[in-house]
Scaffold this motif. Structure first.
Motif, PDB file in Angstrom:
ATOM      1  N   ASN A   1       0.791  -1.049  -3.091  1.00  0.00           N
ATOM      2  CA  ASN A   1       0.438  -0.093  -4.479  1.00  0.00           C
ATOM      3  C   ASN A   1       1.672   0.984  -4.384  1.00  0.00           C
ATOM      4  OD1 ASN A   1      -1.732  -1.811  -4.726  1.00  0.00           O
ATOM      5  ND2 ASN A   1      -3.179  -0.210  -4.101  1.00  0.00           N
ATOM      6  N   VAL A   2       1.981   1.296  -3.218  1.00  0.00           N
ATOM      7  CA  VAL A   2       2.981   2.469  -3.058  1.00  0.00           C
ATOM      8  C   VAL A   2       4.361   1.899  -3.778  1.00  0.00           C
ATOM      9  CG1 VAL A   2       4.368   3.966  -1.776  1.00  0.00           C
ATOM     10  CG2 VAL A   2       1.889   3.591  -1.420  1.00  0.00           C
ATOM     11  N   GLU A   3       4.572   0.696  -3.276  1.00  0.00           N
ATOM     12  CA  GLU A   3       6.006   0.163  -3.832  1.00  0.00           C
ATOM     13  C   GLU A   3       5.829  -0.211  -5.286  1.00  0.00           C
ATOM     14  OE1 GLU A   3       8.631  -3.829  -2.970  1.00  0.00           O
ATOM     15  OE2 GLU A   3       6.640  -3.673  -2.319  1.00  0.00           O
ATOM     16  N   ASN A   4       4.805  -0.319  -5.748  1.00  0.00           N
ATOM     17  CA  ASN A   4       4.578  -0.772  -7.201  1.00  0.00           C
ATOM     18  C   ASN A   4       4.887   0.534  -7.824  1.00  0.00           C
ATOM     19  OD1 ASN A   4       3.868  -2.001  -9.569  1.00  0.00           O
ATOM     20  ND2 ASN A   4       1.856  -2.397  -9.379  1.00  0.00           N
TER      21      ASN A   4
ATOM     22  N   THR B   1       0.006  10.703   0.856  1.00  0.00           N
ATOM     23  CA  THR B   1      -1.147   9.928   0.539  1.00  0.00           C
ATOM     24  C   THR B   1      -1.913   9.596   1.710  1.00  0.00           C
ATOM     25  OG1 THR B   1      -2.058   7.991  -0.798  1.00  0.00           O
ATOM     26  CG2 THR B   1       0.110   7.520   0.797  1.00  0.00           C
ATOM     27  N   VAL B   2      -3.049   8.950   1.525  1.00  0.00           N
ATOM     28  CA  VAL B   2      -4.149   8.602   2.753  1.00  0.00           C
ATOM     29  C   VAL B   2      -3.551   7.592   3.759  1.00  0.00           C
ATOM     30  CG1 VAL B   2      -6.319   8.071   3.564  1.00  0.00           C
ATOM     31  CG2 VAL B   2      -6.126   9.505   1.651  1.00  0.00           C
ATOM     32  N   ARG B   3      -3.121   7.949   4.780  1.00  0.00           N
ATOM     33  CA  ARG B   3      -2.130   6.850   5.713  1.00  0.00           C
ATOM     34  C   ARG B   3      -3.195   6.206   6.678  1.00  0.00           C
ATOM     35  NH1 ARG B   3       0.420  11.292   5.343  1.00  0.00           N
ATOM     36  NH2 ARG B   3       0.277  12.051   7.519  1.00  0.00           N
ATOM     37  N   LYS B   4      -4.522   6.764   6.860  1.00  0.00           N
ATOM     38  CA  LYS B   4      -5.334   6.534   8.199  1.00  0.00           C
ATOM     39  C   LYS B   4      -6.052   5.317   7.859  1.00  0.00           C
ATOM     40  CE  LYS B   4      -5.253  10.856  10.492  1.00  0.00           C
ATOM     41  NZ  LYS B   4      -6.215  12.026  11.058  1.00  0.00           N
ATOM     42  N   LEU B   5      -5.743   4.018   7.842  1.00  0.00           N
ATOM     43  CA  LEU B   5      -6.246   2.937   7.224  1.00  0.00           C
ATOM     44  C   LEU B   5      -6.656   2.128   8.547  1.00  0.00           C
ATOM     45  CD1 LEU B   5      -3.858   2.303   4.244  1.00  0.00           C
ATOM     46  CD2 LEU B   5      -6.271   3.680   4.405  1.00  0.00           C
ATOM     47  N   LYS B   6      -7.977   1.672   8.601  1.00  0.00           N
ATOM     48  CA  LYS B   6      -8.259   1.132   9.797  1.00  0.00           C
ATOM     49  C   LYS B   6      -8.025  -0.572   9.715  1.00  0.00           C
ATOM     50  CE  LYS B   6     -12.137   4.299  10.235  1.00  0.00           C
ATOM     51  NZ  LYS B   6     -13.510   4.181  10.416  1.00  0.00           N
ATOM     52  N   THR B   7      -7.357  -1.310   8.795  1.00  0.00           N
ATOM     53  CA  THR B   7      -7.276  -2.520   8.892  1.00  0.00           C
ATOM     54  C   THR B   7      -6.064  -2.956   8.336  1.00  0.00           C
ATOM     55  OG1 THR B   7      -8.166  -2.906   6.756  1.00  0.00           O
ATOM     56  CG2 THR B   7      -9.747  -2.866   8.343  1.00  0.00           C
ATOM     57  N   GLU B   8      -5.505  -3.990   8.857  1.00  0.00           N
ATOM     58  CA  GLU B   8      -4.452  -4.491   8.326  1.00  0.00           C
ATOM     59  C   GLU B   8      -4.126  -4.801   6.976  1.00  0.00           C
ATOM     60  OE1 GLU B   8      -1.106  -8.226   9.217  1.00  0.00           O
ATOM     61  OE2 GLU B   8      -2.582  -7.552  10.730  1.00  0.00           O
ATOM     62  N   GLU B   9      -5.385  -5.220   6.489  1.00  0.00           N
ATOM     63  CA  GLU B   9      -5.397  -5.587   5.013  1.00  0.00           C
ATOM     64  C   GLU B   9      -5.364  -4.219   4.024  1.00  0.00           C
ATOM     65  OE1 GLU B   9      -8.896  -7.516   1.922  1.00  0.00           O
ATOM     66  OE2 GLU B   9      -9.356  -6.939   4.049  1.00  0.00           O
ATOM     67  N   LYS B  10      -5.923  -3.349   4.392  1.00  0.00           N
ATOM     68  CA  LYS B  10      -5.658  -1.875   3.938  1.00  0.00           C
ATOM     69  C   LYS B  10      -4.512  -1.556   3.744  1.00  0.00           C
ATOM     70  CE  LYS B  10     -10.694  -0.497   3.619  1.00  0.00           C
ATOM     71  NZ  LYS B  10     -11.336  -1.618   4.083  1.00  0.00           N
ATOM     72  N   MET B  11      -3.713  -1.494   5.025  1.00  0.00           N
ATOM     73  CA  MET B  11      -2.407  -1.029   5.133  1.00  0.00           C
ATOM     74  C   MET B  11      -1.481  -1.818   4.094  1.00  0.00           C
ATOM     75  SD  MET B  11      -0.473   1.214   6.125  1.00  0.00           S
ATOM     76  CE  MET B  11      -1.251   2.006   7.312  1.00  0.00           C
TER      77      MET B  11
ATOM     78  N   ILE C   1     -11.222   2.597  -1.366  1.00  0.00           N
ATOM     79  CA  ILE C   1     -11.828   1.809  -2.579  1.00  0.00           C
ATOM     80  C   ILE C   1     -10.754   1.728  -3.693  1.00  0.00           C
ATOM     81  CG2 ILE C   1     -13.575   1.972  -4.210  1.00  0.00           C
ATOM     82  CD1 ILE C   1     -15.296   3.630  -2.301  1.00  0.00           C
ATOM     83  N   LEU C   2     -10.041   2.758  -3.924  1.00  0.00           N
ATOM     84  CA  LEU C   2      -9.214   2.662  -5.097  1.00  0.00           C
ATOM     85  C   LEU C   2      -7.984   1.652  -4.642  1.00  0.00           C
ATOM     86  CD1 LEU C   2      -8.331   4.364  -7.703  1.00  0.00           C
ATOM     87  CD2 LEU C   2      -7.105   5.937  -6.095  1.00  0.00           C
ATOM     88  N   LEU C   3      -7.651   1.555  -3.524  1.00  0.00           N
ATOM     89  CA  LEU C   3      -6.372   0.619  -2.966  1.00  0.00           C
ATOM     90  C   LEU C   3      -6.902  -0.771  -3.502  1.00  0.00           C
ATOM     91  CD1 LEU C   3      -5.725   1.763   0.861  1.00  0.00           C
ATOM     92  CD2 LEU C   3      -4.322   2.118  -1.293  1.00  0.00           C
ATOM     93  N   LYS C   4      -8.082  -1.260  -3.594  1.00  0.00           N
ATOM     94  CA  LYS C   4      -8.481  -2.479  -4.192  1.00  0.00           C
ATOM     95  C   LYS C   4      -8.246  -2.728  -5.596  1.00  0.00           C
ATOM     96  CE  LYS C   4     -12.688  -2.209  -2.522  1.00  0.00           C
ATOM     97  NZ  LYS C   4     -13.991  -2.562  -1.874  1.00  0.00           N
ATOM     98  N   TYR C   5      -8.203  -1.781  -6.512  1.00  0.00           N
ATOM     99  CA  TYR C   5      -7.972  -1.634  -7.561  1.00  0.00           C
ATOM    100  C   TYR C   5      -6.527  -1.261  -8.150  1.00  0.00           C
ATOM    101  CZ  TYR C   5     -13.027  -2.513  -7.443  1.00  0.00           C
ATOM    102  OH  TYR C   5     -14.191  -3.128  -7.077  1.00  0.00           O
ATOM    103  N   ASP C   6      -5.378  -1.588  -7.398  1.00  0.00           N
ATOM    104  CA  ASP C   6      -4.243  -1.345  -7.758  1.00  0.00           C
ATOM    105  C   ASP C   6      -3.851   0.213  -7.941  1.00  0.00           C
ATOM    106  OD1 ASP C   6      -3.628  -4.079  -8.206  1.00  0.00           O
ATOM    107  OD2 ASP C   6      -4.440  -4.193  -9.934  1.00  0.00           O
ATOM    108  N   GLY C   7      -4.443   0.696  -7.056  1.00  0.00           N
ATOM    109  CA  GLY C   7      -4.274   2.282  -7.025  1.00  0.00           C
ATOM    110  C   GLY C   7      -4.234   2.930  -5.872  1.00  0.00           C
ATOM    111  N   CYS C   8      -3.948   4.441  -5.812  1.00  0.00           N
ATOM    112  CA  CYS C   8      -4.020   5.280  -4.640  1.00  0.00           C
ATOM    113  C   CYS C   8      -3.948   6.489  -5.235  1.00  0.00           C
ATOM    114  CB  CYS C   8      -2.788   5.004  -3.754  1.00  0.00           C
ATOM    115  SG  CYS C   8      -1.099   5.081  -4.715  1.00  0.00           S
ATOM    116  N   MET C   9      -4.269   7.679  -4.226  1.00  0.00           N
ATOM    117  CA  MET C   9      -4.231   8.951  -4.299  1.00  0.00           C
ATOM    118  C   MET C   9      -3.117   9.373  -3.878  1.00  0.00           C
ATOM    119  SD  MET C   9      -8.260   9.658  -3.176  1.00  0.00           S
ATOM    120  CE  MET C   9      -8.444  11.420  -3.952  1.00  0.00           C
ATOM    121  N   LEU C  10      -2.650  10.684  -4.603  1.00  0.00           N
ATOM    122  CA  LEU C  10      -1.261  11.361  -3.866  1.00  0.00           C
ATOM    123  C   LEU C  10      -1.775  12.866  -3.997  1.00  0.00           C
ATOM    124  CD1 LEU C  10       1.757  11.000  -3.197  1.00  0.00           C
ATOM    125  CD2 LEU C  10       2.120  11.827  -5.813  1.00  0.00           C
ATOM    126  N   HIS C  11      -1.276  13.269  -2.736  1.00  0.00           N
ATOM    127  CA  HIS C  11      -1.525  14.820  -2.565  1.00  0.00           C
ATOM    128  C   HIS C  11      -0.578  15.518  -3.532  1.00  0.00           C
ATOM    129  CE1 HIS C  11      -0.551  18.626  -0.071  1.00  0.00           C
ATOM    130  NE2 HIS C  11      -1.641  18.898  -0.659  1.00  0.00           N
TER     131      HIS C  11
END
Length: 248
Positions: A216-219, A200-210, A86-96
């Motif tokens: 976001n990681v690059e940013n 970070t969470v890498r198991k993303l099911k769609t090309e869009e989410k990847m 969900i966070l990916l859609k809002y210019d974000g991500c989680m980091l362990h």
């Protein structure tokens, strides 16, 4: 034998300034999420994201991945992964990582489990006293809002459940490794990319989410100072890090 007793709770939450409608099925996840219950009034259809995997999902997942231990652990892992999507859609991500705040900036220390990131931030607490606190000890959220990166606490907060439901400016990210000597170097976004993506969470099911995850990681890497550090368990490690990464 796994504990599969149900405590089904559907609540509205505010996590990383997002409206999240989450249903939890096991008591521990619900308890961790209590500080994130929303004080605002909003309709369920206004949610920025919905987290409800369903008990059938947990039953099937437990049968497939018994090594995770129990239903509570499975819910913790998968609800966190879904929030990250969900966070990916809002210019974000989680980091362990373990995220510590000193003088108004959050510094994230990330590493493989067992390396000692929480031990390192505990040394910061001892060194800085009341000037420092942990915002999240496992999976803080990162979001870019109007060009500024912020760190947020989340309910996915590690074995000691240390988190605060607040927003703090990101000061920098440090990737830790064990070393007899203390050293720290700023690294390029290119060098940091693999280190970040690994945590970070890498198991993303769609090309869009990847694609969103990569963007976001690059940013975050090009917009913030990123470091690699070798350290031991000493107060000198704190001083070495802080002198290099402090923002004020």
């Amino acid at each position: 034998m796994a504990d599969k007793r149900l405590t089904i709770v559907k609540e509205k939450y505010k996590i990383a300034d997002l409206k999240i409608l989450m249903t939890t099925y096991h008591k521990e996840t619900m308890k961790r999420a209590i500080p994130y219950r929303s004080d605002e009034q909003w309709d369920e259809n206004e949610a920025d994201g919905v987290i409800d995997l369903g008990q059938e999902f947990y039953e099937k997942t437990y049968e497939k991945f018994r090594e995770y231990g129990n239903y509570t652990t499975i819910e913790y892992m998968y609800t966190g992964a879904l929030f990250n999507r969900i966070l990916l859609k809002y210019d974000g991500c989680m980091l362990h990582s373990s995220a510590i705040v000193v003088d108004g900036y959050a510094y994230l220390f990330s590493a493989d489990s067992g390396t000692g990131k929480s031990t390192h931030t505990e040394l910061w607490l001892k060194h800085f006293g009341d000037r420092a606190y942990i915002i999240n000890d496992d999976k803080p959220a990162l979001r870019c809002i109007e060009g500024q990166w912020y760190v947020y606490g989340t309910p996915w907060s590690g074995k000691h459940d240390i988190s605060k439901n607040i927003q703090v400016k990101l000061g920098g990210i440090v990737f830790l490794e064990r070393s007899e000597e203390n050293w720290i170097n700023e690294i390029s976004p290119k060098e940091a990319f693999a280190l970040f993506f690994r945590q970070t969470v890498r198991k993303l099911k769609t090309e869009e989410k990847m694609d969103l995850a990569l963007k976001n990681v690059e940013n975050v890497l090009v917009s913030n100072p990123i470091y690699r550090m070798g350290c031991n368990i000493s107060d000198e490690a704190v001083v070495t890090a802080y002198e290099k990464i402090r923002r004020i």
